[in-house]
Scaffold this motif. Structure first.
Motif, PDB file in Angstrom:
ATOM      1  N   TYR A  97      33.292  41.878  34.213  1.00  0.00           N
ATOM      2  CA  TYR A  97      34.350  41.083  34.839  1.00  0.00           C
ATOM      3  C   TYR A  97      33.805  40.246  35.994  1.00  0.00           C
ATOM      4  O   TYR A  97      34.222  39.105  36.183  1.00  0.00           O
ATOM      5  CB  TYR A  97      35.507  41.975  35.306  1.00  0.00           C
ATOM      6  CG  TYR A  97      36.434  42.329  34.174  1.00  0.00           C
ATOM      7  CD1 TYR A  97      37.350  41.407  33.685  1.00  0.00           C
ATOM      8  CD2 TYR A  97      36.375  43.577  33.566  1.00  0.00           C
ATOM      9  CE1 TYR A  97      38.186  41.713  32.625  1.00  0.00           C
ATOM     10  CE2 TYR A  97      37.207  43.893  32.508  1.00  0.00           C
ATOM     11  CZ  TYR A  97      38.106  42.954  32.037  1.00  0.00           C
ATOM     12  OH  TYR A  97      38.934  43.255  30.980  1.00  0.00           O
ATOM     13  N   VAL A  98      32.863  40.780  36.745  1.00  0.00           N
ATOM     14  CA  VAL A  98      32.240  39.991  37.821  1.00  0.00           C
ATOM     15  C   VAL A  98      31.573  38.764  37.226  1.00  0.00           C
ATOM     16  O   VAL A  98      31.762  37.646  37.713  1.00  0.00           O
ATOM     17  CB  VAL A  98      31.226  40.854  38.616  1.00  0.00           C
ATOM     18  CG1 VAL A  98      30.382  39.994  39.549  1.00  0.00           C
ATOM     19  CG2 VAL A  98      31.956  41.945  39.406  1.00  0.00           C
ATOM     20  N   ARG A  99      30.817  38.949  36.151  1.00  0.00           N
ATOM     21  CA  ARG A  99      30.149  37.813  35.511  1.00  0.00           C
ATOM     22  C   ARG A  99      31.164  36.837  34.913  1.00  0.00           C
ATOM     23  O   ARG A  99      31.031  35.624  35.040  1.00  0.00           O
ATOM     24  CB  ARG A  99      29.186  38.295  34.427  1.00  0.00           C
ATOM     25  CG  ARG A  99      27.872  38.825  34.968  1.00  0.00           C
ATOM     26  CD  ARG A  99      26.857  39.073  33.864  1.00  0.00           C
ATOM     27  NE  ARG A  99      27.257  40.111  32.925  1.00  0.00           N
ATOM     28  CZ  ARG A  99      27.108  41.421  33.126  1.00  0.00           C
ATOM     29  NH1 ARG A  99      26.565  41.846  34.256  1.00  0.00           N
ATOM     30  NH2 ARG A  99      27.483  42.291  32.217  1.00  0.00           N
ATOM     31  N   ALA A 100      32.187  37.354  34.253  1.00  0.00           N
ATOM     32  CA  ALA A 100      33.146  36.490  33.560  1.00  0.00           C
ATOM     33  C   ALA A 100      34.053  35.735  34.537  1.00  0.00           C
ATOM     34  O   ALA A 100      34.357  34.560  34.313  1.00  0.00           O
ATOM     35  CB  ALA A 100      33.994  37.311  32.601  1.00  0.00           C
ATOM     36  N   LEU A 101      34.495  36.388  35.601  1.00  0.00           N
ATOM     37  CA  LEU A 101      35.457  35.766  36.512  1.00  0.00           C
ATOM     38  C   LEU A 101      34.790  35.038  37.671  1.00  0.00           C
ATOM     39  O   LEU A 101      35.421  34.207  38.314  1.00  0.00           O
ATOM     40  CB  LEU A 101      36.442  36.814  37.032  1.00  0.00           C
ATOM     41  CG  LEU A 101      37.256  37.545  35.951  1.00  0.00           C
ATOM     42  CD1 LEU A 101      38.179  38.572  36.594  1.00  0.00           C
ATOM     43  CD2 LEU A 101      38.025  36.582  35.077  1.00  0.00           C
ATOM     44  N   GLY A 102      33.534  35.359  37.950  1.00  0.00           N
ATOM     45  CA  GLY A 102      32.780  34.627  38.952  1.00  0.00           C
ATOM     46  C   GLY A 102      32.815  35.232  40.347  1.00  0.00           C
ATOM     47  O   GLY A 102      33.594  36.138  40.627  1.00  0.00           O
ATOM     48  N   PRO A 103      31.979  34.705  41.232  1.00  0.00           N
ATOM     49  CA  PRO A 103      31.840  35.281  42.569  1.00  0.00           C
ATOM     50  C   PRO A 103      33.110  35.182  43.420  1.00  0.00           C
ATOM     51  O   PRO A 103      33.377  36.064  44.229  1.00  0.00           O
ATOM     52  CB  PRO A 103      30.686  34.494  43.195  1.00  0.00           C
ATOM     53  CG  PRO A 103      30.509  33.283  42.346  1.00  0.00           C
ATOM     54  CD  PRO A 103      31.058  33.604  40.996  1.00  0.00           C
ATOM     55  N   GLU A 104      33.906  34.130  43.232  1.00  0.00           N
ATOM     56  CA  GLU A 104      35.140  33.993  44.026  1.00  0.00           C
ATOM     57  C   GLU A 104      36.133  35.100  43.704  1.00  0.00           C
ATOM     58  O   GLU A 104      36.966  35.457  44.532  1.00  0.00           O
ATOM     59  CB  GLU A 104      35.825  32.636  43.771  1.00  0.00           C
ATOM     60  CG  GLU A 104      34.955  31.436  44.029  1.00  0.00           C
ATOM     61  CD  GLU A 104      34.113  31.055  42.802  1.00  0.00           C
ATOM     62  OE1 GLU A 104      34.376  31.528  41.679  1.00  0.00           O
ATOM     63  OE2 GLU A 104      33.158  30.287  42.982  1.00  0.00           O
ATOM     64  N   ALA A 105      36.065  35.642  42.501  1.00  0.00           N
ATOM     65  CA  ALA A 105      36.975  36.697  42.057  1.00  0.00           C
ATOM     66  C   ALA A 105      36.383  38.086  42.288  1.00  0.00           C
ATOM     67  O   ALA A 105      36.935  39.074  41.827  1.00  0.00           O
ATOM     68  CB  ALA A 105      37.308  36.510  40.584  1.00  0.00           C
ATOM     69  N   SER A 106      35.268  38.134  43.020  1.00  0.00           N
ATOM     70  CA  SER A 106      34.552  39.400  43.173  1.00  0.00           C
ATOM     71  C   SER A 106      34.188  39.703  44.615  1.00  0.00           C
ATOM     72  O   SER A 106      33.248  40.436  44.878  1.00  0.00           O
ATOM     73  CB  SER A 106      33.274  39.357  42.326  1.00  0.00           C
ATOM     74  OG  SER A 106      33.558  38.965  41.013  1.00  0.00           O
ATOM     75  N   THR A 107      34.910  39.147  45.566  1.00  0.00           N
ATOM     76  CA  THR A 107      34.562  39.349  46.973  1.00  0.00           C
ATOM     77  C   THR A 107      35.096  40.661  47.537  1.00  0.00           C
ATOM     78  O   THR A 107      34.613  41.137  48.552  1.00  0.00           O
ATOM     79  CB  THR A 107      35.072  38.183  47.849  1.00  0.00           C
ATOM     80  OG1 THR A 107      36.494  38.111  47.739  1.00  0.00           O
ATOM     81  CG2 THR A 107      34.427  36.868  47.447  1.00  0.00           C
ATOM     82  N   ILE A 108      36.098  41.239  46.888  1.00  0.00           N
ATOM     83  CA  ILE A 108      36.648  42.520  47.325  1.00  0.00           C
ATOM     84  C   ILE A 108      36.230  43.556  46.302  1.00  0.00           C
ATOM     85  O   ILE A 108      36.623  43.488  45.135  1.00  0.00           O
ATOM     86  CB  ILE A 108      38.185  42.456  47.448  1.00  0.00           C
ATOM     87  CG1 ILE A 108      38.581  41.400  48.465  1.00  0.00           C
ATOM     88  CG2 ILE A 108      38.749  43.823  47.830  1.00  0.00           C
ATOM     89  CD1 ILE A 108      40.064  41.116  48.531  1.00  0.00           C
TER      90      ILE A 108
END
Length: 191
Positions: A170-181
């Protein structure tokens, strides 16, 4: 990544990861995760699995205290006191629709008949895009457990192990903006 103008869905030009079943969408000023699962069970069976305490404990991350009536207060209890919070039932239309506030998120289950089974759609609407990968992995694991439960199968692995297995996708698919928390601090299984 680009936006799909029709649905405001975030489109990633990379091939979707094998384990990724949820999608991230823009929902007005908020964000929404969308999961769609084709289930082999009739809507009434799925409805019972998402509303009855004896079924919820097999897949939902907390105990839910309250009645499934529009406007009713809900309490979400965990074995960790700092993880307890309140909610409210927003909409109920058995066996088609259940929507409730879960802390600051709005959770919506839609169940539609499909052949001899049904289609379950889970929508999680929230404010912080940064938690999308974390929450997507959590819902992915919960829905896998729900599906195994209504199929009469045992869960495989612990929720934490299963979450770890899909989170990086999910981190790879949704990207860094969606993975800050990131994930909450790990708690021991015996705590």
């Amino acid at each position: 990544m680009r936006w799909n103008d029709v649905s405001m869905q975030l489109i990633d030009p990379r091939q979707k990861e094998v384990n990724v079943k949820g999608e991230l969408e823009k929902a007005a000023e908020k964000w929404r995760l969308r999961f769609t699962r084709n289930l082999r069970h009739q809507p009434q069976e799925v409805w019972e699995a998402i509303t009855q305490p004896e079924h919820l404990k097999a897949w939902f991350p907390q105990e839910i205290v309250g009645k499934w009536e529009k406007g009713a207060s809900l309490e979400f209890k965990s074995s960790y006191a700092d993880a307890n919070f309140k909610g409210e039932v927003l909409a109920v239309d058995p066996p088609k629709l259940l929507e409730f506030r879960w802390g600051t998120d709005t959770i919506r289950f839609e169940i539609a008949p499909s052949g001899s089974g049904s289609i379950l759609t889970l929508l999680d609407t929230f404010d912080e895009m940064g938690k999308a990968a974390r929450d997507a992995a959590g819902w992915h694991v919960c829905l896998d457990a729900l599906e195994r439960h209504i199929d009469g199968k045992q869960s495989v692995g612990s929720p934490g192990e299963n979450w770890d297995e899909v989170h990086d996708d999910y981190v790879r698919a949704l990207g860094p903006e969606a993975s800050t928390i990131g994930p909450p601090e790990r708690r021991s299984e015996t705590a």
